[in-house]
Motif scaffolding. Structure first.
Motif, PDB file in Angstrom:
ATOM      1  N   ILE A  37       0.681  -1.131   0.021  1.00  0.00           N
ATOM      2  CA  ILE A  37       0.026  -0.074  -0.126  1.00  0.00           C
ATOM      3  C   ILE A  37       0.895   1.168  -0.100  1.00  0.00           C
ATOM      4  O   ILE A  37       2.083   1.211   0.388  1.00  0.00           O
ATOM      5  CB  ILE A  37      -0.982  -0.082   1.268  1.00  0.00           C
ATOM      6  N   GLU A  38       0.174   2.419  -0.632  1.00  0.00           N
ATOM      7  CA  GLU A  38       0.849   3.804  -0.570  1.00  0.00           C
ATOM      8  C   GLU A  38       0.299   4.256   0.848  1.00  0.00           C
ATOM      9  O   GLU A  38      -1.030   4.194   1.180  1.00  0.00           O
ATOM     10  CB  GLU A  38       0.588   4.714  -1.546  1.00  0.00           C
ATOM     11  N   LEU A  39       1.247   4.789   1.762  1.00  0.00           N
ATOM     12  CA  LEU A  39       1.015   5.299   2.945  1.00  0.00           C
ATOM     13  C   LEU A  39       0.164   6.743   2.904  1.00  0.00           C
ATOM     14  O   LEU A  39       0.665   7.523   1.966  1.00  0.00           O
ATOM     15  CB  LEU A  39       2.318   5.528   3.924  1.00  0.00           C
ATOM     16  N   THR A  40      -0.843   6.667   3.840  1.00  0.00           N
ATOM     17  CA  THR A  40      -1.591   8.070   3.775  1.00  0.00           C
ATOM     18  C   THR A  40      -0.665   8.887   4.627  1.00  0.00           C
ATOM     19  O   THR A  40       0.277   8.823   5.374  1.00  0.00           O
ATOM     20  CB  THR A  40      -3.009   8.150   4.549  1.00  0.00           C
ATOM     21  N   LYS A  41      -1.049  10.168   4.760  1.00  0.00           N
ATOM     22  CA  LYS A  41      -0.118  11.288   5.733  1.00  0.00           C
ATOM     23  C   LYS A  41      -0.332  10.649   6.950  1.00  0.00           C
ATOM     24  O   LYS A  41       0.714  10.972   7.775  1.00  0.00           O
ATOM     25  CB  LYS A  41      -0.930  12.645   5.418  1.00  0.00           C
ATOM     26  N   GLU A  42      -1.311  10.386   7.422  1.00  0.00           N
ATOM     27  CA  GLU A  42      -1.592  10.093   8.835  1.00  0.00           C
ATOM     28  C   GLU A  42      -0.605   8.764   9.070  1.00  0.00           C
ATOM     29  O   GLU A  42      -0.085   8.862  10.118  1.00  0.00           O
ATOM     30  CB  GLU A  42      -2.950   9.502   9.318  1.00  0.00           C
TER      31      GLU A  42
END
Length: 78
Positions: A37-42
């Protein structure tokens, strides 16, 4: 350019491409598979605070939550 920045064999590999972070997590017990997955800002903030192993553990524990975000046919850089 995608580059490997952290790895724990048989657990996860963390990549960075500019400001984007991508984690590939080895999941399963007898049938092993990867969730990438690509990580979210959080999640990037959590990564900075708790490390990649903590993110990998969450992905493994909550597989269905992350399944929709899985990057299919992800090619690990050589």
């Amino acid at each position: 350019m995608l580059k490997k920045i952290s790895e724990e064999p048989w657990s996860y590999t963390l990549y960075q491409d500019g400001e984007k972070f991508i984690i590939s997590v080895l999941c399963g017990t007898s049938a092993m598979y990867e969730t990438t997955i690509e990580l979210t800002k959080e999640e990037i903030e959590a990564l900075k605070e708790n490390g990649a192993a903590a993110i990998a553990a969450k992905v493994r524990e909550q597989k269905s939550k992350y399944a929709k975000r899985n990057i299919t046919n992800f090619q690990h850089p050589k």
